[in-house]
Design a protein around this motif. Structure first.
Motif, mmCIF file in Angstrom:
data_model
loop_
_atom_site.group_PDB
_atom_site.id
_atom_site.type_symbol
_atom_site.label_atom_id
_atom_site.label_comp_id
_atom_site.label_asym_id
_atom_site.label_seq_id
_atom_site.Cartn_x
_atom_site.Cartn_y
_atom_site.Cartn_z
ATOM 1 N N ILE A 159 28.793 20.745 17.417
ATOM 2 C CA ILE A 159 27.625 21.493 17.475
ATOM 3 C C ILE A 159 27.745 22.974 17.275
ATOM 4 O O ILE A 159 28.028 23.592 17.862
ATOM 5 C CB ILE A 159 26.846 21.170 18.897
ATOM 6 C CG1 ILE A 159 27.026 19.812 19.057
ATOM 7 C CG2 ILE A 159 25.483 21.834 19.134
ATOM 8 C CD1 ILE A 159 26.674 19.563 20.841
ATOM 9 N N PRO A 160 27.056 23.448 15.897
ATOM 10 C CA PRO A 160 27.134 24.716 15.828
ATOM 11 C C PRO A 160 26.437 25.714 16.802
ATOM 12 O O PRO A 160 25.322 25.392 17.208
ATOM 13 C CB PRO A 160 26.707 24.922 14.304
ATOM 14 C CG PRO A 160 26.721 23.667 13.702
ATOM 15 C CD PRO A 160 26.551 22.588 15.086
ATOM 16 N N LEU A 161 26.871 26.871 17.452
ATOM 17 C CA LEU A 161 26.207 27.659 18.093
ATOM 18 C C LEU A 161 24.994 28.469 17.432
ATOM 19 O O LEU A 161 24.180 28.916 17.991
ATOM 20 C CB LEU A 161 27.449 28.822 18.426
ATOM 21 C CG LEU A 161 28.483 28.461 19.278
ATOM 22 C CD1 LEU A 161 29.110 29.426 20.117
ATOM 23 C CD2 LEU A 161 27.873 27.374 20.339
ATOM 24 N N ASP A 162 25.014 28.573 16.075
ATOM 25 C CA ASP A 162 24.052 29.326 15.426
ATOM 26 C C ASP A 162 22.860 28.477 15.187
ATOM 27 O O ASP A 162 21.809 28.770 14.733
ATOM 28 C CB ASP A 162 24.531 29.922 13.968
ATOM 29 C CG ASP A 162 25.176 28.695 13.044
ATOM 30 O OD1 ASP A 162 24.708 27.496 13.303
ATOM 31 O OD2 ASP A 162 25.538 29.414 11.965
ATOM 32 N N GLY A 163 22.912 27.015 15.697
ATOM 33 C CA GLY A 163 21.692 26.195 15.388
ATOM 34 C C GLY A 163 21.575 25.385 14.144
ATOM 35 O O GLY A 163 20.593 24.640 14.004
ATOM 36 N N SER A 164 22.806 25.735 13.354
ATOM 37 C CA SER A 164 22.765 24.760 12.227
ATOM 38 C C SER A 164 22.905 23.269 12.484
ATOM 39 O O SER A 164 22.965 22.855 13.699
ATOM 40 C CB SER A 164 24.049 25.177 11.364
ATOM 41 O OG SER A 164 24.247 26.444 11.007
ATOM 42 N N PRO A 165 22.612 22.178 11.718
ATOM 43 C CA PRO A 165 22.843 20.973 11.958
ATOM 44 C C PRO A 165 23.981 20.243 12.607
ATOM 45 O O PRO A 165 25.172 21.047 12.059
ATOM 46 C CB PRO A 165 22.582 20.286 10.526
ATOM 47 C CG PRO A 165 21.823 21.335 9.708
ATOM 48 C CD PRO A 165 22.309 22.681 10.189
ATOM 49 N N ILE A 166 23.720 19.413 13.343
ATOM 50 C CA ILE A 166 24.979 18.732 14.110
ATOM 51 C C ILE A 166 25.870 17.990 13.079
ATOM 52 O O ILE A 166 25.308 17.351 12.285
ATOM 53 C CB ILE A 166 24.752 18.163 15.178
ATOM 54 C CG1 ILE A 166 23.958 18.942 16.371
ATOM 55 C CG2 ILE A 166 25.658 17.357 15.900
ATOM 56 C CD1 ILE A 166 23.569 18.174 17.395
ATOM 57 N N ARG A 167 27.090 18.063 13.225
ATOM 58 C CA ARG A 167 27.948 17.324 12.184
ATOM 59 C C ARG A 167 28.646 16.133 13.031
ATOM 60 O O ARG A 167 29.171 16.294 14.208
ATOM 61 C CB ARG A 167 29.095 18.138 11.674
ATOM 62 C CG ARG A 167 28.722 19.051 10.533
ATOM 63 C CD ARG A 167 29.779 19.742 9.866
ATOM 64 N NE ARG A 167 30.575 20.571 10.892
ATOM 65 C CZ ARG A 167 31.668 20.398 11.294
ATOM 66 N NH1 ARG A 167 32.418 19.343 10.711
ATOM 67 N NH2 ARG A 167 32.464 21.267 12.188
#
Length: 639
Positions: A159-167
């Protein structure tokens, strides 16, 4: 002056409110920059879980640092060293989303970094860890896929902290522990298992390269249970039990596995919740471990495990080490769980929390560790005799005793202060806590005594201990009771409907109908929906066994009165089973009571619920055993 009074009528400064105050306690202890952090249950705040750093709350109500992955929850928070400074990621109970905040900000402002689910609690996260570089949270994601309690999918995600899509990192098994990144960030390790295994039956230790779909199994199997894994350079360190005891192994890149210090003792435990840490690295070749709960140091070169000299002997599986300082939560026979740090060089223990002391120590029971003869072998137990410096019982009277049955059933009782038990012993009611066959802490062979024998071995072991106490004159054989919650509630109900040892039983949030507690029965959650296949037999081939052993089908055989306690939001042991049991019991002439609690899940977290349940139980024993406990409301019994 010591007064002579009937057992059960003694007055005590240990009240139900003291037991409620002790019902929270520290959990998920960790270290960051040398400072201890932990989560802490707050019964007085509606059961919420607070996040604490060095004794200071970081989040005000209503923030509740908890999640419902597997319904039991897993590690709900992690500290990250990000390019922008220290941040904390945590799961919030109300929405089950992952939120992030700056712990050093004057006013915390958590921001969600996972999307809002389409259905309430439809996506949950647990076993949070920092991804490489501190820019992501790596964890387990649990997704509800349908309306049945077993409609759940899990995967490992970044889960990226910057709100990018979850991988998605991996999705190898139906059940997964959180991914552990290698020191160079190129690989990840995790533990997986599938139905019908439980995580203490058989798991697989998996390794994969980040970004690749394939993985390699390097340890574990259908009869070997890996319960913790950490990286040590290119090697893995894993707690696993190929010889029947959870020991610490080094696993090299070529798959070679070496037991670092073979001992016929448990250094690990059952993975009921995701995120336990039974060992932590002190320095290369030296590891803090728990030997059946006692802190010790494992020396790889010497192949030894040496206990630490501490006055709080039983530690929780939350070990963390930073620059020679070990932290966890610890307890003792006269001490509740408290956050501690231990300087391994100086040998100094520091307590970071002061648990509420409900009374002077003279009112607290001192457990006597004993081993009783059972039909299938030795049965360890802890005996808590009545203890109150102001009272003694009449010379011609023996105290009533209650058998306390731990949950699980793959769990254990430990000789640490339990204020619930002290509530009874300080009033003249003895308690014996039994580690029946199937309990953990005694190796796989002992644990598997219960395989396909649930409702038999546990019942017989508890009855053997109770009868032995009566035969030796420690307990009044005509005033024996049994109590338990969850799987302990099952054993309590199964005992009351299959043996004549007890006059009464307290049954809390129980399993009562085995057929309903299967995946097809639909009356339990996904994690345990096939647990009973190992405990009772394959379903539906062993259907007759399920029917014959279920207390729900044996109401007409009850040996005496029962008190049932049930949370109305329980997804593990839902109220349907208790409802049906009580409906069948009404009108039979057997005295009973049924108390339900709004807003409670599996186990009670609110102070008001804990107080009401304990006072009802004391009144119940008084009515059955023939004494009037002072200061508690009379529990109405119906027949």
């Amino acid at each position: 002056m010591v007064k002579i009074a009937p057992y059960g009528t003694w007055t005590s400064p240990i009240g139900a409110a003291d037991a409620a105050a002790a019902g929270g306690g520290p959990q998920w202890v960790d270290l960051h920059d040398g400072r201890p952090w932990w989560a802490e249950g707050r019964p007085a705040e509606g059961g919420r879980v607070a996040l604490v750093r060095d004794g200071q709350d970081l989040l005000p109500p209503p923030w509740n640092v908890r999640n419902r992955v597997h319904e039991y929850g897993g590690r709900p928070w992690v500290v990250l060293d990000t390019p922008d400074g220290t941040r904390v990621a945590f799961t919030h109970w109300d929405d089950q989303r992952v939120h992030v905040f700056d712990p050093d900000a004057p006013v915390p402002e958590p921001v969600p970094i996972t999307p809002a689910p389409e259905r309430h609690h439809g996506v949950r996260y647990a076993d949070l860890a920092a991804g490489p570089g501190g820019t992501e949270v790596w964890c387990v994601r649990e997704t509800v896929t349908g309306d049945a309690r077993t409609d759940v999918r899990r995967d490992l995600v970044a889960i990226p902290l910057d709100g990018s899509p979850i991988r998605v990192l991996a999705a190898s098994h139906h059940f997964l522990s959180g991914p552990k990144p290698s020191p160079d960030g190129t690989r990840l390790a995790w533990i997986g298992w599938d139905h019908p295994n439980m995580p203490w039956d058989g798991t697989e230790l998996c390794v994969a390269r980040v970004g690749e779909d394939t993985h390699r199994v390097v340890a574990g199997g259908p009869a070997e249970a890996v319960c913790q894994v950490e990286w040590d350079g290119d090697d893995l360190l894993a707690l696993t039990d190929p010889q029947g005891w959870w020991n610490l192994f080094r696993i090299s890149p070529d798959g070679t596995s070496t037991n670092l210090a073979p001992v016929a003792q448990e250094l690990g435990g059952p993975m009921w919740r995701l995120g336990h840490r039974w060992f932590a690295t002190i320095a290369p070749g030296r590891y803090a471990v728990l030997r059946s709960g006692t802190p010790a140091v494992l020396d790889e070169a010497a192949g030894t495990v040496v206990d630490l000299d501490v006055d709080l002997p039983l530690w929780q599986s939350q070990l963390a080490v930073h620059e020679g300082v070990l932290v966890s939560s610890a307890a003792g026979p006269l001490d509740e769980g408290t956050v501690v740090s231990y300087d391994l060089g100086a040998g100094v223990l520091t307590r970071h929390t002061t648990p509420a002391d409900p009374a002077e120590r003279a009112y607290l029971p001192v457990p006597e560790e004993r081993v009783f003869a059972g039909p299938d072998g030795d049965v360890p137990a802890y005996v808590y005799p009545p203890r109150n410096p102001d009272f003694t019982g009449p010379a011609d009277e023996r105290p009533p005793y209650v058998v306390h049955v731990h949950g699980g059933p793959t769990g254990r009782s430990a000789p640490v202060l339990d204020v619930d038990i002290a509530y009874f012993t300080s009033r003249g009611i003895g308690v014996v806590s039994v580690n029946y066959g199937g309990s953990t802490g005694y190796g796989r062979v002992f644990r598997e005594r219960l395989r396909e024998q649930w409702g038999v071995v546990d019942v017989n072991d508890c009855a053997a201990v109770a009868q032995a106490l009566a035969d030796e004159g420690t307990a009044d054989g005509a005033r024996l009771g049994i109590r338990g919650g969850s799987a302990g509630g099952w054993t309590s109900a199964a005992s009351m409907t299959s043996v004549k040892t007890y006059r009464c039983g307290m049954v809390a949030f129980p399993i009562l109908d085995l057929a309903g507690w299967t995946g097809t029965g639909g009356e339990t959650h996904d994690f345990e929906s096939r647990y009973v296949e190992g405990l009772v037999g394959p379903w539906p081939a062993a259907r007759d066994r399920y029917v014959d052993r279920s207390p729900a089908n044996r109401v007409d055989r009850l040996a005496g009165p029962v008190l049932l306690l049930q949370g109305l939001e329980d997804e593990i042991c839902p109220p349907e089973q208790a409802d049906r049991f009580v409906a069948a019991l009404d009108g039979t002439g057997v005295p009973h009571a049924y108390l339900t609690f709004e807003g409670e899940q599996h186990g009670f977290r609110k102070a008001a619920s804990i107080i009401a349940a304990l006072e009802a139980e004391l009144s119940f024993y008084g009515q059955v055993f023939g004494f009037t406990p002072p200061g508690v409301p009379v529990l109405p019994l119906r027949d």
